[in-house]
Design a protein around this motif. Structure first.
Motif, PDB file in Angstrom:
ATOM      1  N   GLU A  26       0.844  -1.195   0.000  1.00  0.00           N
ATOM      2  CA  GLU A  26       0.000   0.000   0.000  1.00  0.00           C
ATOM      3  C   GLU A  26       0.880   1.246   0.000  1.00  0.00           C
ATOM      4  O   GLU A  26       1.703   1.435   0.892  1.00  0.00           O
ATOM      5  N   CYS A  53      -6.473  -4.325 -10.206  1.00  0.00           N
ATOM      6  CA  CYS A  53      -5.608  -4.419  -9.027  1.00  0.00           C
ATOM      7  C   CYS A  53      -6.273  -5.233  -7.921  1.00  0.00           C
ATOM      8  O   CYS A  53      -7.367  -4.865  -7.461  1.00  0.00           O
ATOM      9  N   SER A  90      -2.899   2.235  -4.353  1.00  0.00           N
ATOM     10  CA  SER A  90      -2.515   1.129  -5.230  1.00  0.00           C
ATOM     11  C   SER A  90      -1.423   1.537  -6.221  1.00  0.00           C
ATOM     12  O   SER A  90      -1.592   2.489  -6.989  1.00  0.00           O
TER      13      SER A  90
END
Length: 378
Positions: A106, A301, A314
């Motif tokens: 992240e 994703c 992302s």
């Protein structure tokens, strides 16, 4: 013959197999990534790969261990370059085996979203045009077949009207365009909101298929009237009953919304890109606001498949936004990842908020274009 002791102590090798396999990981920047598994036998040759290439152990970054039947990999101080697919391969003279896991890192959030649907809806439903000449903002959706243009309109209407209903017919992926005519869709929420969306035939690779770029440019200028049937072979010309000779600012498009799929950007054919660039150049010459709605983000994703709130954390989405910017020439701050309703029958607040956030950011610029054009004509 093997002794009972040899078998129990594991000194005799077997064909490599996993007792436990690697598990997918999701970590934040600066955290530690830990991958581990257990095999059925000792003395194996173990190699690690990342995205199909051998992983080279870097001091103070990677720690690889092999303790009997247990194998592990630790990655310290994770950063975005550590995201990828990790594979461990086992080998001895009796055979091989492997297993893989996806590691998602992240990023620090680089764009924020107000995840409060009611507040954004209330703000947008109060939107009023501050121009006496123009009563509503006109948005034209343009992009390849199957990119999600019609689904964007259905999603926007669902957000404001509180229910999902297929108002705008949607094309299946990799098919001919389902939209054949120039369709106008208004938005209602306790009355009419001054936002209008125009749907168009999809772009196709062949020169003689799909919507003609000349027709889209004429639509931008306001020359094409509602319900015009697109002809992939012949562009609309003066003299056609649906060719508006002297369009006003009310008839013109105030924002061009390019629609592309987030999971297909790297696979876009040059023919698509060239057609979209031609329209983009025309829009730029006219001074029209240009944005991109990047659809199907949940397919692009894994990090955001279960939660859209990771959208601006992302790495994959950020990379695809940059690729999209490079291909189409639209600045990254004018690219908005969104998720359309396509399988769902119930509304989702996060899906709604992501679309509302995009609209909230582009409406002021579209209105500014109207004001500028009004000033230049007075």
């Amino acid at each position: 013959m093997l002794s009972y002791t040899d078998s129990v102590m594991g000194s005799a090798q077997s064909k490599p197999e996993f007792i436990t396999v690697l598990g997918d990981k999701q970590v934040g920047i600066g955290k530690e990534i830990s991958l581990s598994c257990e095999t059925n036998t000792e003395g194996l040759k173990v190699t690690w790969e990342k995205d199909g290439e051998k992983l080279i152990c870097v001091q103070d970054k990677h720690i690889m261990k092999q303790d009997g039947t247990k194998c592990s990999l630790k990655i310290l101080n994770a950063d975005e370059r550590d995201e990828g697919n990790y594979t461990i391969k086992l080998k001895n003279k009796l055979g091989t085996d492997s297993c893989s896991a996806m590691v998602l890192v992240e990023l620090k959030e680089w764009r924020t979203v107000q995840w409060k649907q009611n507040a954004m809806v209330d703000s947008l439903k109060e939107f009023k045009m501050d121009n006496d000449q123009v009563r509503e903002l006109n948005f034209l959706l343009f992009g390849p077949v199957g990119a999600g243009k019609s689904s964007v309109i259905n999603t926007i209407k669902a957000v404001f009207e509180g229910r999902y209903c297929v108002i705008c017919p949607v094309a299946a992926q990799s098919t001919k365009s389902n939209t054949k005519t120039y369709e106008k869709y208004s938005i209602r929420r306790e009355g009419v909101i001054p936002l209008v969306f125009y749907d168009t035939m999809g772009v196709e690779k062949q020169e003689s298929a799909g919507v003609r770029t000349d027709d889209i440019i004429n639509a931008l200028k306001g020359h094409i009237t509602e319900d015009y049937a697109f002809n992939p072979i012949l562009q609309i010309l003066e003299g056609n009953p649906q060719y508006r000779m002297n369009p006003s600012l009310c008839d013109r498009i105030h924002c061009l919304v390019n629609v592309v799929r987030a999971d297909k950007i790297a696979l876009m054919d040059e023919e698509y890109i060239n057609k979209m660039k031609k329209v983009r150049e025309a829009a730029r010459t006219m001074g029209i606001l240009q944005v991109v709605f990047m659809t199907d983000v949940d397919l692009a994703c894994p990090l955001i498949k279960d939660s859209l709130r990771y959208i601006y954390r992302s790495r994959k989405i950020k990379e695809n936004m940059q690729k999209c910017s490079n291909l189409l020439g639209v600045p990254v701050n004018c690219i908005f990842p969104v998720k359309n309703y396509h399988e769902e029958t119930d509304l989702n607040e996060d899906t709604n908020c992501l679309m509302l956030d995009a609209l909230k950011r582009i409406i002021p610029s579209a209105q500014e274009y109207v004001v500028k054009c009004s000033t230049n004509t007075t």
